[in-house]
Design a protein around this motif. Sequence first.
Motif, PDB file in Angstrom:
ATOM      1  N   ASP A   1       0.832  -1.192   0.000  1.00 33.00           N
ATOM      2  CA  ASP A   1       0.000   0.000   0.000  1.00 33.00           C
ATOM      3  C   ASP A   1       0.874   1.251   0.000  1.00 33.00           C
ATOM      4  OD1 ASP A   1      -2.284  -1.511   0.137  1.00 33.00           O
ATOM      5  OD2 ASP A   1      -2.619  -1.186   2.278  1.00 33.00           O
TER       6      ASP A   1
ATOM      7  N   THR B   1       1.052   4.448   1.516  1.00 38.77           N
ATOM      8  CA  THR B   1       0.530   5.208   2.652  1.00 38.77           C
ATOM      9  C   THR B   1       1.668   6.036   3.226  1.00 38.77           C
ATOM     10  OG1 THR B   1       1.067   3.639   4.419  1.00 38.77           O
ATOM     11  CG2 THR B   1      -0.981   3.249   3.184  1.00 38.77           C
ATOM     12  N   THR B   2       1.357   6.796   4.270  1.00 36.33           N
ATOM     13  CA  THR B   2       2.395   7.593   4.916  1.00 36.33           C
ATOM     14  C   THR B   2       3.423   6.726   5.630  1.00 36.33           C
ATOM     15  OG1 THR B   2       2.716   9.539   6.331  1.00 36.33           O
ATOM     16  CG2 THR B   2       1.177   7.881   7.122  1.00 36.33           C
TER      17      THR B   2
ATOM     18  N   GLN C   1      -6.592   6.597   4.185  1.00 36.64           N
ATOM     19  CA  GLN C   1      -5.314   7.009   4.739  1.00 36.64           C
ATOM     20  C   GLN C   1      -5.588   7.512   6.157  1.00 36.64           C
ATOM     21  OE1 GLN C   1      -2.383   6.841   3.036  1.00 36.64           O
ATOM     22  NE2 GLN C   1      -3.201   6.344   1.012  1.00 36.64           N
TER      23      GLN C   1
ATOM     24  N   THR D   1      -9.171   8.415   0.949  1.00 35.79           N
ATOM     25  CA  THR D   1      -7.997   8.800   0.171  1.00 35.79           C
ATOM     26  C   THR D   1      -8.382   9.758  -0.946  1.00 35.79           C
ATOM     27  OG1 THR D   1      -6.817   6.738   0.633  1.00 35.79           O
ATOM     28  CG2 THR D   1      -6.142   7.964  -1.326  1.00 35.79           C
TER      29      THR D   1
ATOM     30  N   SER E   1       3.590   8.595   0.360  1.00 36.06           N
ATOM     31  CA  SER E   1       4.715   7.800   0.849  1.00 36.06           C
ATOM     32  C   SER E   1       6.044   8.538   0.717  1.00 36.06           C
ATOM     33  CB  SER E   1       4.775   6.478   0.071  1.00 36.06           C
ATOM     34  OG  SER E   1       3.539   5.798   0.093  1.00 36.06           O
TER      35      SER E   1
END
Length: 240
Positions: free
Chosen positions: A28, A30-31, A77, A82, A100
């Motif tokens: 994924d 993501t952060t 998120q 998102t 990311s």
Amino acid sequence: MTGCAGEGAPVERPPYAMAKADLGMQADSTTFTEFPTAPTDPAPGGLTEGVVLRVQADVAVHQSPGGPVIAKLPAKQLNNPTWVPVIAEQGRWAQVLLPSRPNGATGWVLEDDQVERARTPYVVDVEIDARRLTVRRDGAVIGEWVVGVGAADSPTPRGRTYIMAAIEETVTKFSPIILPLGIHSNTFSTYGGGPGTVALHGWPDPSVFGQASSDGCVRVPDDALRLLAKLPLGTLVHLR
């Protein structure tokens, strides 16, 4: 630190169908994740048309339009839907900013029935050296504040990013709402166990405004936070 459906001519489906079948093998975006091979934002100081995409289910993130799949973009998120800003388009393919690492990471997604298209008229500008935050709607200034930024040894990163989520703070009391951005500290790999995500947030002591004293986040006055918290997710943020 622990917000119009796309239309266009039909495109070839087989390559995309193959990418969807392979999504289970993809990490994924993501952060919390890092994609060192992701394309870099070609214009980190550039404007956009304000187009944002809502990902309603896992979608493939490609290296280029129709190119190899490098990640999947999940529907949420940090428990928020998102929304990502579009920085370029080729037909039904959209290049978007990713949440990311590394900072400035981008990817290409196909605007199909799993992707909702909208527009935000807002842009947030943070002039780091001047310690000033400005919110514009369709180019007109609707708010301007003196803010706090990162200290010399933990500077606020620069580049084009966006409001990724809005989180009601329940653990600490320094800000009622935290607005994580799609960008990370270049100094710290973590903030309190999180992934080092830079955010816009409030601060109880107003003496920090106008100062460079944070770990990289942008500290804003209460009235600024109230306005920022109302902006749509995916709204572009320039850290200059």
